[in-house]
Design a protein around this motif. Structure first.
Motif, PDB file in Angstrom:
ATOM      1  N   ASP A  91      23.984  43.574  26.680  1.00  0.00           N
ATOM      2  CA  ASP A  91      22.855  42.651  26.581  1.00  0.00           C
ATOM      3  C   ASP A  91      22.607  42.370  25.096  1.00  0.00           C
ATOM      4  OD1 ASP A  91      21.126  44.627  25.454  1.00  0.00           O
ATOM      5  OD2 ASP A  91      19.571  44.285  26.955  1.00  0.00           O
ATOM      6  N   CYS A 148      13.638  46.945  23.928  1.00  0.00           N
ATOM      7  CA  CYS A 148      14.322  45.801  23.326  1.00  0.00           C
ATOM      8  C   CYS A 148      13.754  45.511  21.934  1.00  0.00           C
ATOM      9  CB  CYS A 148      14.195  44.567  24.217  1.00  0.00           C
ATOM     10  SG  CYS A 148      12.533  43.896  24.371  1.00  0.00           S
ATOM     11  N   THR A 164      15.216  38.918  25.294  1.00  0.00           N
ATOM     12  CA  THR A 164      15.446  39.731  26.487  1.00  0.00           C
ATOM     13  C   THR A 164      15.130  38.929  27.742  1.00  0.00           C
ATOM     14  OG1 THR A 164      15.076  41.788  25.293  1.00  0.00           O
ATOM     15  CG2 THR A 164      14.746  41.861  27.682  1.00  0.00           C
ATOM     16  N   PHE A 181      11.400  46.476  30.440  1.00  0.00           N
ATOM     17  CA  PHE A 181      11.632  46.586  29.003  1.00  0.00           C
ATOM     18  C   PHE A 181      10.328  46.779  28.278  1.00  0.00           C
ATOM     19  CE2 PHE A 181      15.518  44.707  30.356  1.00  0.00           C
ATOM     20  CZ  PHE A 181      16.464  45.262  29.510  1.00  0.00           C
ATOM     21  N   TRP A 214       8.764  46.403  24.458  1.00  0.00           N
ATOM     22  CA  TRP A 214       8.920  45.944  23.086  1.00  0.00           C
ATOM     23  C   TRP A 214       7.809  46.637  22.320  1.00  0.00           C
ATOM     24  CZ3 TRP A 214       5.211  43.469  20.086  1.00  0.00           C
ATOM     25  CH2 TRP A 214       5.633  43.180  18.784  1.00  0.00           C
ATOM     26  N   ASP A 256      20.600  43.491  22.986  1.00  0.00           N
ATOM     27  CA  ASP A 256      20.252  44.665  22.183  1.00  0.00           C
ATOM     28  C   ASP A 256      21.337  45.731  22.182  1.00  0.00           C
ATOM     29  OD1 ASP A 256      17.562  44.099  21.140  1.00  0.00           O
ATOM     30  OD2 ASP A 256      17.044  43.965  23.254  1.00  0.00           O
ATOM     31  N   TYR A 268      17.981  38.056  30.590  1.00  0.00           N
ATOM     32  CA  TYR A 268      17.893  38.582  31.951  1.00  0.00           C
ATOM     33  C   TYR A 268      17.509  37.506  32.968  1.00  0.00           C
ATOM     34  CZ  TYR A 268      19.025  43.171  30.326  1.00  0.00           C
ATOM     35  OH  TYR A 268      19.715  44.236  29.791  1.00  0.00           O
TER      36      TYR A 268
END
Length: 190
Positions: A152, A20, A26, A64, A66, A154, A30
């Motif tokens: 989403d 992400c 994020t 995810f 980052w 991203d 979610y």
């Protein structure tokens, strides 16, 4: 049709790890939009990155990363550039095309409405069937899975999907495609 893995005893999906741009956005999406609990967070040394996990049910997780130095996304290469039915779904070899979450068949219309009410642009419900086109506007006996697609924050293509019946051996009826060399003639160039 249920087949067992003859090589490894797999218990499903442990986690799928995506990347992400903004972990805070994020987590917000979610947890607040899709209702997935955040269950584990990892911080990398020196601010290099983070790795967060969400519970998606059945003991499975969606994770995810980052990364502080992650390259920019490339829609149409690393992910689809448009929703199914709106644009091209083709993505690069080795890319992740979409993530489909299993939902109850009797909830798909309700879940689509919930996404829209939360401001999420999504596809109409798509009835994937055995027709030449592969999708029907109506629910028929040939429909094997129903789906609604959305992105989403991203640009990761997500899907709520529900099987509409049991699959049989007849559902495995196509020979696997072989790799082909793309030439100017097959690519439509020239």
């Amino acid at each position: 049709m249920t087949k067992q893995n003859s090589q490894f005893k797999l218990g499903g999906l442990n986690h799928l790890a995506l990347v992400c741009r903004d972990m805070e956005k994020t987590v917000d999406f979610y947890e607040k939009v899709l209702g997935m609990p955040l269950i584990k967070t990892i911080e990398f040394p020196g601010g290099a990155g983070q790795h967060f996990f969400f519970d998606i049910g059945n003991g499975d997780s969606l994770a995810f990363f980052w990364f502080a130095t992650a390259p920019e996304p490339m829609p149409g290469v690393s992910s689809p550039a448009a929703l199914p039915g709106v644009g091209d779904l083709t993505t690069a070899i080795g890319s992740m095309n979409h993530v489909a979450f299993d939902v109850p068949a009797d909830k798909i219309e309700e879940y689509r409405r919930m996404l829209i009410d939360k401001g999420i642009e999504c596809s109409p419900i798509m009835n994937h069937d055995r027709s030449e086109r592969g999708v029907s506007e109506e629910m028929t006996d040939d429909v094997f899975i129903r789906s609604v697609y959305f992105f989403d924050p991203d640009g990761i293509l997500l899907e709520f999907a529900c099987w509409t019946g049991a699959l049989t051996e007849a559902d495995v009826s196509h020979a696997p495609a072989r790799a082909v060399q793309v030439t100017a003639a097959t690519a439509g160039v020239g």
